[in-house]
Scaffold this motif. Structure first.
Motif, PDB file in Angstrom:
ATOM      1  N   LEU A 127      15.689 -10.769  -0.870  1.00  0.00           N
ATOM      2  CA  LEU A 127      15.158  -9.615  -0.148  1.00  0.00           C
ATOM      3  C   LEU A 127      16.161  -8.476  -0.018  1.00  0.00           C
ATOM      4  N   THR A 128      17.456  -8.806  -0.066  1.00  0.00           N
ATOM      5  CA  THR A 128      18.486  -7.776   0.119  1.00  0.00           C
ATOM      6  C   THR A 128      19.462  -7.663  -1.042  1.00  0.00           C
ATOM      7  N   GLY A 129      19.520  -8.666  -1.914  1.00  0.00           N
ATOM      8  CA  GLY A 129      20.501  -8.662  -2.994  1.00  0.00           C
ATOM      9  C   GLY A 129      21.886  -9.081  -2.561  1.00  0.00           C
ATOM     10  N   GLU A 130      22.058  -9.430  -1.299  1.00  0.00           N
ATOM     11  CA  GLU A 130      23.373  -9.793  -0.783  1.00  0.00           C
ATOM     12  C   GLU A 130      23.572 -11.309  -0.853  1.00  0.00           C
ATOM     13  N   TRP A 131      24.850 -11.733  -0.745  1.00  0.00           N
ATOM     14  CA  TRP A 131      25.164 -13.149  -0.771  1.00  0.00           C
ATOM     15  C   TRP A 131      24.888 -13.784   0.586  1.00  0.00           C
ATOM     16  N   ILE A 132      24.153 -14.899   0.582  1.00  0.00           N
ATOM     17  CA  ILE A 132      23.934 -15.698   1.773  1.00  0.00           C
ATOM     18  C   ILE A 132      24.092 -17.160   1.372  1.00  0.00           C
ATOM     19  N   SER A 133      23.949 -18.073   2.310  1.00  0.00           N
ATOM     20  CA  SER A 133      24.078 -19.484   1.962  1.00  0.00           C
ATOM     21  C   SER A 133      23.003 -19.871   0.952  1.00  0.00           C
ATOM     22  N   ALA A 134      23.375 -20.740   0.045  1.00  0.00           N
ATOM     23  CA  ALA A 134      22.440 -21.148  -1.004  1.00  0.00           C
ATOM     24  C   ALA A 134      21.213 -21.828  -0.409  1.00  0.00           C
ATOM     25  N   HIS A 176      13.572  -9.285  -5.362  1.00  0.00           N
ATOM     26  CA  HIS A 176      12.363  -8.473  -5.333  1.00  0.00           C
ATOM     27  C   HIS A 176      12.592  -7.084  -5.887  1.00  0.00           C
ATOM     28  N   TYR A 177      13.747  -6.505  -5.636  1.00  0.00           N
ATOM     29  CA  TYR A 177      14.079  -5.182  -6.154  1.00  0.00           C
ATOM     30  C   TYR A 177      15.129  -5.308  -7.249  1.00  0.00           C
ATOM     31  N   ASN A 178      15.296  -4.245  -7.987  1.00  0.00           N
ATOM     32  CA  ASN A 178      16.340  -4.161  -9.006  1.00  0.00           C
ATOM     33  C   ASN A 178      17.616  -3.710  -8.305  1.00  0.00           C
ATOM     34  N   PHE A 179      18.309  -4.678  -7.696  1.00  0.00           N
ATOM     35  CA  PHE A 179      19.437  -4.344  -6.839  1.00  0.00           C
ATOM     36  C   PHE A 179      20.669  -3.914  -7.646  1.00  0.00           C
ATOM     37  N   ALA A 180      21.425  -3.003  -7.058  1.00  0.00           N
ATOM     38  CA  ALA A 180      22.723  -2.626  -7.618  1.00  0.00           C
ATOM     39  C   ALA A 180      23.669  -3.819  -7.551  1.00  0.00           C
ATOM     40  N   ASN A 181      24.650  -3.837  -8.438  1.00  0.00           N
ATOM     41  CA  ASN A 181      25.656  -4.891  -8.425  1.00  0.00           C
ATOM     42  C   ASN A 181      26.582  -4.728  -7.228  1.00  0.00           C
ATOM     43  N   ASP A 182      27.411  -5.738  -7.010  1.00  0.00           N
ATOM     44  CA  ASP A 182      28.301  -5.723  -5.847  1.00  0.00           C
ATOM     45  C   ASP A 182      29.229  -4.514  -5.834  1.00  0.00           C
ATOM     46  N   ASP A 183      29.656  -4.080  -7.006  1.00  0.00           N
ATOM     47  CA  ASP A 183      30.613  -2.973  -7.076  1.00  0.00           C
ATOM     48  C   ASP A 183      29.946  -1.631  -7.329  1.00  0.00           C
ATOM     49  N   GLU A 184      28.621  -1.564  -7.180  1.00  0.00           N
ATOM     50  CA  GLU A 184      27.874  -0.338  -7.423  1.00  0.00           C
ATOM     51  C   GLU A 184      27.322   0.244  -6.130  1.00  0.00           C
ATOM     52  N   THR A 212       5.647  -5.314  -6.466  1.00  0.00           N
ATOM     53  CA  THR A 212       5.468  -3.885  -6.689  1.00  0.00           C
ATOM     54  C   THR A 212       6.744  -3.353  -7.316  1.00  0.00           C
ATOM     55  N   ARG A 213       6.602  -2.632  -8.414  1.00  0.00           N
ATOM     56  CA  ARG A 213       7.754  -2.063  -9.108  1.00  0.00           C
ATOM     57  C   ARG A 213       7.763  -0.556  -8.910  1.00  0.00           C
ATOM     58  N   TYR A 214       8.967   0.000  -8.816  1.00  0.00           N
ATOM     59  CA  TYR A 214       9.150   1.423  -8.559  1.00  0.00           C
ATOM     60  C   TYR A 214       9.950   2.045  -9.705  1.00  0.00           C
ATOM     61  N   PHE A 215       9.512   3.232 -10.166  1.00  0.00           N
ATOM     62  CA  PHE A 215      10.053   3.828 -11.382  1.00  0.00           C
ATOM     63  C   PHE A 215      10.458   5.280 -11.147  1.00  0.00           C
ATOM     64  N   ASP A 216      11.488   5.707 -11.889  1.00  0.00           N
ATOM     65  CA  ASP A 216      11.918   7.097 -11.811  1.00  0.00           C
ATOM     66  C   ASP A 216      11.037   7.966 -12.706  1.00  0.00           C
ATOM     67  N   ALA A 217      11.395   9.242 -12.811  1.00  0.00           N
ATOM     68  CA  ALA A 217      10.557  10.192 -13.552  1.00  0.00           C
ATOM     69  C   ALA A 217      10.495   9.885 -15.035  1.00  0.00           C
ATOM     70  N   ASP A 218      11.462   9.115 -15.555  1.00  0.00           N
ATOM     71  CA  ASP A 218      11.453   8.738 -16.968  1.00  0.00           C
ATOM     72  C   ASP A 218      10.784   7.391 -17.205  1.00  0.00           C
ATOM     73  N   GLY A 219      10.263   6.780 -16.151  1.00  0.00           N
ATOM     74  CA  GLY A 219       9.599   5.495 -16.300  1.00  0.00           C
ATOM     75  C   GLY A 219      10.529   4.312 -16.245  1.00  0.00           C
ATOM     76  N   ASN A 220      11.796   4.515 -15.865  1.00  0.00           N
ATOM     77  CA  ASN A 220      12.739   3.414 -15.731  1.00  0.00           C
ATOM     78  C   ASN A 220      12.702   2.858 -14.316  1.00  0.00           C
ATOM     79  N   ILE A 260      13.821   1.827 -10.868  1.00  0.00           N
ATOM     80  CA  ILE A 260      14.945   2.341 -10.102  1.00  0.00           C
ATOM     81  C   ILE A 260      15.865   1.205  -9.681  1.00  0.00           C
ATOM     82  N   LYS A 261      17.151   1.547  -9.491  1.00  0.00           N
ATOM     83  CA  LYS A 261      18.087   0.627  -8.865  1.00  0.00           C
ATOM     84  C   LYS A 261      18.092   0.902  -7.373  1.00  0.00           C
ATOM     85  N   VAL A 262      18.178  -0.175  -6.601  1.00  0.00           N
ATOM     86  CA  VAL A 262      18.115  -0.101  -5.145  1.00  0.00           C
ATOM     87  C   VAL A 262      19.422  -0.645  -4.586  1.00  0.00           C
ATOM     88  N   ASN A 263      19.970   0.028  -3.589  1.00  0.00           N
ATOM     89  CA  ASN A 263      21.194  -0.468  -2.969  1.00  0.00           C
ATOM     90  C   ASN A 263      20.956  -1.799  -2.281  1.00  0.00           C
TER      91      ASN A 263
END
Length: 380
Positions: free
Chosen positions: A64-71, A217-225, A335-343, A345-348
């Protein structure tokens, strides 16, 4: 004040709903170029580094958040809980622990929340809890969530068969999962606890393990992004345009979070006293019809929101916003979300608030470049 009105892009199905929000001075070409450049850079990048690809010991990604939690927590099915949003129901208990909150309109122009918890362990009082509306089932199904509600409207009976459901109308489950308090007036005083939810899940024999095919659920940014939307338009204050609670979010650059206000004041969690705050805001435009055919007085009283025909919206993070489109293919597909070029989006990484906005109210949605601009806005 900057304002943008979303256009309806896709035809609606039987329960059509489309909404949007925006601003007249947005620069779609700049946003398109920026997002496209970011997306192309991502596609040409080297594979993830070893630090990103390898999970820390005993940890896994929170879907749900892309963050690290207990397995162990990450492997469980999330809880989707219906929460009333009226002034009489304030303050809410435990909502700060939700990883994603959906806010959708219901009858009478009020809104209702569906809060998604990946880890609700140890929580003694969550809610208050209110009844189901059919379109929340469509959203909950994207997460393989166990959906908890205290009653339902007449039009939800059939759709609830599509999802594992904690049904408050079943007396034994009601007694296990829900309880009422004396410090609030009915019907605003129904709550759940972690122990009660777990007892109800065990009684109904539901699996608590996430099913195959469900992931982040979302296309999350990587840890260093960090997704910065540098060429997006200013969104220091976001006003979703709901008519009754009249909420707004204010960006705090010191921690990168959007703080929630409604009913003219800070919206706080009753357990901690903390103001609700989120890394991401998604505004999702929808179309709708009204439910009919029941042969009762409830015809034309309940919204039939279309979660499938796609539409427009905005993604907001770090003080900026971009225009997006969205699509959903099936009950359990995200549900997928796309930018103006149809890609896509990356989510924080972090918590997200999803505002589902009726398309007919798109012109009520506003973005402001500063709090002063928001405070000096003309009254509507």
């Amino acid at each position: 004040m900057k304002k943008y009105v979303n256009a309806v892009l896709l035809a609606a199905l039987g329960c059509t709903v489309l909404s949007g929000c925006g601003k007249s001075e947005a620069k779609p070409q700049e946003t398109t170029e920026t997002v496209a450049a970011e997306t192309n850079a991502e596609s040409d990048a080297e594979p993830e580094t070893e630090a990103e690809a390898v999970s820390p010991e005993g940890m896994a990604r929170n879907n749900l958040t892309g963050e690290w939690i207990s397995a162990d927590a990450a492997a469980k099915r999330p809880l989707a809980l219906m929460i009333e949003n009226t002034r009489e129901a304030w303050p809410h208990y435990g909502i700060e622990n939700a990883d994603i909150v959906y806010e959708c309109p219901v009858e009478g122009s009020i809104t209702r929340y569906m809060a998604l918890f990946q880890d609700y362990s140890g929580m003694d009082r969550i809610g208050n809890v209110r009844s189901c509306r059919p379109y929340y089932v469509d959203f909950a199904s994207e997460y393989d969530a166990i959906y908890a509600h205290f009653g339902e409207c007449i039009f939800a009976f059939d759709i609830l068969e599509k999802i594992d459901d904690l049904d408050a109308l079943e007396g034994q489950v009601e007694n296990l999962a829900f309880y009422r308090t004396s410090d609030m007036n009915a019907p605003h005083n129904a709550y759940v606890s972690a122990d009660g939810i777990d007892a109800a899940i065990a009684y109904k024999g539901y699996s608590t393990t996430m099913a195959d095919g469900f992931g982040e659920h979302y296309n999350f940014a990587n840890d260093d992004e960090t997704v910065s939307l540098d060429n997006g338009y200013d969104a220091v204050v976001v006003e979703p345009g709901y008519r009754i609670d009249k909420p707004w979010f204010v960006y705090n650059p010191s921690d990168g979070l959007y703080y929630r206000y409604a009913f003219g004041s800070e919206e706080k969690d009753a357990v901690t006293g903390d103001q609700l705050a989120y890394n991401n805001i998604i505004l999702q435009g929808v179309n709708y019809t009204m439910y009919t055919g029941s042969g009762t007085q409830f015809d034309d009283k309940y919204l039939n929101i279309d979660c499938y025909s796609g539409g427009t919206g905005q993604y907001v993070t770090n003080g900026k916003a971009i225009d997006i489109t969205w699509s959903k293919d099936s009950l359990t597909s995200p549900t997928r979300y796309f930018d103006a070029d149809g890609n896509e989006i990356k989510v924080n990484q972090g918590k997200t608030w999803v505002c589902v906005v009726l398309n007919e109210d798109a012109d009520r949605v506003h973005f402001y470049g500063s709090e002063d601009e928001f405070n000096n806005r003309s009254a509507e």
